[in-house]
Design an enzyme around this catalytic site. Structure first.
Site, PDB file in Angstrom:
ATOM      1  N   TYR A   1      -5.357 -17.995  11.044  1.00 27.49           N
ATOM      2  CA  TYR A   1      -4.942 -16.971  10.085  1.00 27.49           C
ATOM      3  C   TYR A   1      -5.473 -15.613  10.526  1.00 27.49           C
ATOM      4  O   TYR A   1      -6.659 -15.304  10.312  1.00 27.49           O
ATOM      5  CB  TYR A   1      -5.442 -17.330   8.686  1.00 27.49           C
ATOM      6  CG  TYR A   1      -4.886 -18.646   8.192  1.00 27.49           C
ATOM      7  CD1 TYR A   1      -3.689 -18.689   7.492  1.00 27.49           C
ATOM      8  CD2 TYR A   1      -5.548 -19.850   8.469  1.00 27.49           C
ATOM      9  CE1 TYR A   1      -3.166 -19.898   7.053  1.00 27.49           C
ATOM     10  CE2 TYR A   1      -5.030 -21.057   8.048  1.00 27.49           C
ATOM     11  CZ  TYR A   1      -3.829 -21.081   7.337  1.00 27.49           C
ATOM     12  OH  TYR A   1      -3.309 -22.284   6.921  1.00 27.49           O
TER      13      TYR A   1
ATOM     14  N   HIS B   1      -7.396 -16.961   5.687  1.00 30.26           N
ATOM     15  CA  HIS B   1      -6.575 -17.842   4.852  1.00 30.26           C
ATOM     16  C   HIS B   1      -6.203 -17.133   3.553  1.00 30.26           C
ATOM     17  O   HIS B   1      -7.023 -16.408   2.971  1.00 30.26           O
ATOM     18  CB  HIS B   1      -7.350 -19.130   4.544  1.00 30.26           C
ATOM     19  CG  HIS B   1      -6.491 -20.216   3.968  1.00 30.26           C
ATOM     20  ND1 HIS B   1      -6.089 -20.230   2.653  1.00 30.26           N
ATOM     21  CD2 HIS B   1      -5.945 -21.321   4.548  1.00 30.26           C
ATOM     22  CE1 HIS B   1      -5.340 -21.301   2.425  1.00 30.26           C
ATOM     23  NE2 HIS B   1      -5.238 -21.977   3.563  1.00 30.26           N
TER      24      HIS B   1
ATOM     25  N   GLU C   1      10.238 -23.428  14.825  1.00 31.07           N
ATOM     26  CA  GLU C   1       9.863 -24.243  13.662  1.00 31.07           C
ATOM     27  C   GLU C   1      11.051 -24.385  12.727  1.00 31.07           C
ATOM     28  O   GLU C   1      11.798 -23.441  12.486  1.00 31.07           O
ATOM     29  CB  GLU C   1       8.698 -23.615  12.898  1.00 31.07           C
ATOM     30  CG  GLU C   1       8.306 -24.441  11.661  1.00 31.07           C
ATOM     31  CD  GLU C   1       7.051 -23.925  10.979  1.00 31.07           C
ATOM     32  OE1 GLU C   1       5.972 -24.028  11.590  1.00 31.07           O
ATOM     33  OE2 GLU C   1       7.164 -23.405   9.851  1.00 31.07           O
TER      34      GLU C   1
ATOM     35  N   TYR D   1       9.273 -18.814  13.686  1.00 27.73           N
ATOM     36  CA  TYR D   1       9.593 -19.459  12.417  1.00 27.73           C
ATOM     37  C   TYR D   1      11.052 -19.154  12.102  1.00 27.73           C
ATOM     38  O   TYR D   1      11.394 -18.055  11.681  1.00 27.73           O
ATOM     39  CB  TYR D   1       8.681 -18.936  11.315  1.00 27.73           C
ATOM     40  CG  TYR D   1       7.221 -19.263  11.520  1.00 27.73           C
ATOM     41  CD1 TYR D   1       6.795 -20.585  11.523  1.00 27.73           C
ATOM     42  CD2 TYR D   1       6.270 -18.268  11.717  1.00 27.73           C
ATOM     43  CE1 TYR D   1       5.454 -20.901  11.715  1.00 27.73           C
ATOM     44  CE2 TYR D   1       4.927 -18.574  11.903  1.00 27.73           C
ATOM     45  CZ  TYR D   1       4.529 -19.897  11.901  1.00 27.73           C
ATOM     46  OH  TYR D   1       3.203 -20.198  12.093  1.00 27.73           O
TER      47      TYR D   1
ATOM     48  N   GLY E   1      -2.559 -28.174   3.618  1.00 31.66           N
ATOM     49  CA  GLY E   1      -1.348 -28.214   2.809  1.00 31.66           C
ATOM     50  C   GLY E   1      -1.452 -27.339   1.581  1.00 31.66           C
ATOM     51  O   GLY E   1      -2.546 -26.974   1.121  1.00 31.66           O
TER      52      GLY E   1
ATOM     53  N   ASP F   1     -13.875 -17.693   7.781  1.00 31.81           N
ATOM     54  CA  ASP F   1     -12.626 -18.367   8.143  1.00 31.81           C
ATOM     55  C   ASP F   1     -12.566 -18.612   9.658  1.00 31.81           C
ATOM     56  O   ASP F   1     -12.107 -19.674  10.104  1.00 31.81           O
ATOM     57  CB  ASP F   1     -11.439 -17.510   7.690  1.00 31.81           C
ATOM     58  CG  ASP F   1     -10.168 -18.329   7.521  1.00 31.81           C
ATOM     59  OD1 ASP F   1     -10.209 -19.329   6.789  1.00 31.81           O
ATOM     60  OD2 ASP F   1      -9.143 -17.970   8.126  1.00 31.81           O
TER      61      ASP F   1
ATOM     62  N   PHE G   1      12.394 -26.598   8.882  1.00 28.57           N
ATOM     63  CA  PHE G   1      11.921 -27.309   7.691  1.00 28.57           C
ATOM     64  C   PHE G   1      12.997 -28.278   7.217  1.00 28.57           C
ATOM     65  O   PHE G   1      14.194 -28.074   7.492  1.00 28.57           O
ATOM     66  CB  PHE G   1      11.526 -26.335   6.575  1.00 28.57           C
ATOM     67  CG  PHE G   1      12.676 -25.537   6.005  1.00 28.57           C
ATOM     68  CD1 PHE G   1      13.462 -26.042   4.977  1.00 28.57           C
ATOM     69  CD2 PHE G   1      12.955 -24.267   6.480  1.00 28.57           C
ATOM     70  CE1 PHE G   1      14.516 -25.315   4.448  1.00 28.57           C
ATOM     71  CE2 PHE G   1      14.013 -23.523   5.958  1.00 28.57           C
ATOM     72  CZ  PHE G   1      14.799 -24.052   4.932  1.00 28.57           C
ATOM     73  N   PRO G   2      12.644 -29.342   6.491  1.00 29.92           N
ATOM     74  CA  PRO G   2      13.638 -30.323   6.024  1.00 29.92           C
ATOM     75  C   PRO G   2      14.535 -29.712   4.953  1.00 29.92           C
ATOM     76  O   PRO G   2      14.040 -29.231   3.928  1.00 29.92           O
ATOM     77  CB  PRO G   2      12.774 -31.449   5.430  1.00 29.92           C
ATOM     78  CG  PRO G   2      11.418 -31.257   6.011  1.00 29.92           C
ATOM     79  CD  PRO G   2      11.264 -29.776   6.193  1.00 29.92           C
TER      80      PRO G   2
END
Length: 628
Positions: free
Chosen positions: A153, A157, A21, A286, A112, A176, A23-24
């Site tokens: 999760y 969460h 993964e 990540y 999000g 969840d 990220f920008p």
């Protein structure tokens, strides 16, 4: 291709797969650096890579641009995050339509995070309240086209965890889980988990999911610890439980970043070993846009080897779903693969084994890759990617062109090529230095320095450049090298690869005339030459002739011929090749500079030439240059 299909295929063969993964970044230089890193990591063949969607939709445009470049230029299966934050349905549909039109099939559907400055998620007017709504919308609107991934999760969460490092109540955890099953039942086919550091909690989570009927693959999200403060910040934000033994190990070394990183690699390796030992064959790392820790973990696990990076073809095939059948390319764009993809982005079909099968497909003209930026018109050269995006402001439907320019490459070109040029000998010197490895950039290449196979013949190239034959593309002859050769191999193990010696260069008309006369004594040499205006000289019998210059033989397969030389493509390529003299090199100098004028004179008077030595067993391509 859908990620779920790739994972199922790996499962059926008992293979362990991994993914990354990113990220920008916040700056243009950061974007350049990210793609440099991504290129190196993708060489290890991850199942997919994903790119995040910024908090509050703050990086929407950039995420779309990066996702497109990942799929089509980096050539890795790409999964784009998509969130509900600040996203009315029309913007969500724009994003989905955009990535679909560019051959991306995978979406990670998320609610999000709250927008910047807000503590809680707020449903935007005309938008969705949760990831479940987003999954339902994607499936109902786009059918089975997209592979949909959702977040899981292991500790529930963060919204239902009462405090940092605490646990959700049993009731909140079960609720969840039930919500996760609703997302899967609505159409999600894959789960990737939130980061965790208690492996037992993850394994319990997987078992709990299976108990309530969730059968899709569950991919563990592993975040290597790279520095102590970042680790505390991330785990605090996600309310992640930190086992006491990890805290005890980090406390004495927290101010030693190198020691923290080494511990993070060790911890990540042991976590993954335990996960794999429990029958889970997928890992998602990540990376935080850093490569060393993620790759070190995979090497510790024996999943990658630095010395064994194999190519499926001599060039990297885009993972764009519309280009999956592409298996042949003209050799002329070997050093400019991004340009080639952009020039052919609108093709409806691609060569399938024989280049002639797609003669009816047309190249995009150079003028197709111009766009207006303020009052000026900027040409395609130097632009790494060009994407069609709708304007986001006010929901406008107008289309604009967005690009990402390789700033690092531009600076390197300026430093290495914007030197005073008194005469053509100074031009020869630039080319000679590049061929000998003394320069890392070339206006005619998007790649970083000479490629390993070029270095096999760099002395011969240097010799002919010193004589005024300015080379921009080449390959050595290969007669039955094993397909796992680290330098010339491709196509996987147990095969053999072949290639004809090839060289492409600019030269004066006088040198070309002498070369043409000499070629009469070399019956296996074929040549094509053209100047900027289109004057053509060749001993190729027909404009429709196609010459395979690379091929491979593999068990139980037809012969594969992934690169060719053909006159039609050469005539298309010559426009770009000549344009680079002015747009790629001369424009590095100010208007009126004598160096700029000299380059424009060369551009207008030289020929672009390619030579193929068709005797790949005994031929000597460079013999024809020896008496110059």
């Amino acid at each position: 291709m859908k990620v779920i299909e790739k994972i199922r295929e790996a499962e059926s063969g008992g293979k362990v797969v991994f993914s990354f993964e990113f990220f920008p970044p916040k700056t243009e230089d950061g974007v350049d650096n990210l793609f440099d890193r991504m290129e190196r990591m993708v060489a290890h063949n991850p199942t997919f890579c994903d790119i995040t969607w910024g908090a509050g939709g703050s990086t929407a445009d950039l995420t779309l641009e990066i996702a497109n470049r990942m799929q089509n230029m980096v050539c890795v299966e790409t999964m784009m995050h998509l969130t509900c934050t600040n996203m009315p349905v029309d913007k969500i549909d724009h994003a989905l339509h955009h990535i679909k039109s560019n051959g991306i099939q995978n979406v990670l559907a998320l609610r999000g995070d709250p927008p910047h400055g807000q503590d809680k998620f707020v449903q935007v007017q005309g938008g969705f309240a949760c990831a479940l709504d987003l999954v339902k919308h994607i499936r109902s609107t786009y059918g089975d086209y997209f592979g949909i991934t959702v977040a899981g999760y292991p500790e529930a969460h963060p919204d239902v965890i009462q405090s940092d490092g605490g646990l959700a109540t049993p009731e909140a955890y079960q609720s969840d889980l039930a919500y996760l099953k609703r997302k899967v039942d609505a159409g999600a086919d894959l789960i990737v988990t939130q980061l965790f550091y208690d492996t037992d909690l993850f394994l319990k989570f997987v078992n709990d999911c299976r108990q309530i009927g969730i059968t899709c693959p569950i991919v563990p999200g592993i975040m290597p610890i790279n520095n102590y403060r970042g680790f505390l910040r991330m785990t605090g934000f996600c309310k992640t439980k930190i086992p006491s033994e990890i805290t005890a190990a980090l406390e004495p070394i927290k101010d030693n970043e190198e020691a923290v990183r080494a511990y993070g690699i060790h911890l990540g390796t042991e976590m993954c070993r335990k996960i794999l030992a429990n029958g889970i064959k997928t890992l998602h790392l990540y990376t935080l846009n850093m490569e060393k820790s993620a790759l070190a973990i995979l090497m510790n696990l024996g999943l990658i080897e630095e010395a064994k990076i194999l190519r499926s073809l001599p060039w990297r095939r885009p993972t764009n779903v519309f280009r999956v059948k592409e298996d042949v390319r003209p050799i002329f764009w070997a050093n400019r693969p991004k340009s080639y993809i952009s020039r052919t982005i609108g093709w409806e079909q691609y060569p399938q084994g024989r280049w002639g099968d797609s003669r009816n497909a047309s190249y995009g003209a150079l003028t197709d890759y111009q766009f207006v930026c303020g009052p000026s018109l900027i040409l395609f050269d130097g632009i790494e990617i060009m994407l069609h995006l709708h304007m986001w402001e006010g929901g406008a439907e107008d289309v604009k062109l967005v690009f990402m320019r390789a700033r690092t490459r531009d600076r390197k070109l300026h430093d290495e090529w914007a030197v005073p040029l008194k005469d053509v000998e100074d031009i020869h010197e630039r080319f000679l230095k590049y061929c000998l490895g003394n320069l890392r950039s070339s206006p005619w290449s998007e790649l970083d320095g000479l490629q390993p196979e070029t270095q096999i013949i760099n002395e011969q190239l240097g010799s002919i450049n010193s004589k005024g034959f300015l080379t921009i593309n080449s390959q050595p002859s290969v007669n039955g090298a094993k397909s796992d050769s680290p330098i010339v191999g491709w196509g996987g193990p147990d095969g053999y690869v072949y290639q004809k010696a090839y060289v492409e260069f600019f030269c004066s008309e006088e040198k070309l005339n002498t070369l043409v006369e000499k070629c009469k004594s070399f019956p296996f040499l074929t040549y094509m030459a053209v100047n900027k205006e289109g004057s053509w000289i060749s001993n190729v019998r027909s404009q429709s002739d196609v010459n395979a210059v690379t091929w491979g033989v593999f068990p139980a397969k037809e012969i594969i011929q992934p690169t060719v030389v053909d006159p039609t493509s050469f005539m298309v390529w010559k426009d770009e090749a000549f344009e680079i003299w002015s747009r790629g090199w001369a424009q590095l100098y100010p208007d009126g500079d004598p160096s700029r004028k000299l380059l424009e004179q060369v551009q207008s008077s030289y020929f672009l030439v390619n030579l193929v030595e068709n005797d790949y067993v005994n031929g000597d391509l460079f013999a024809v240059f020896r008496d110059f």
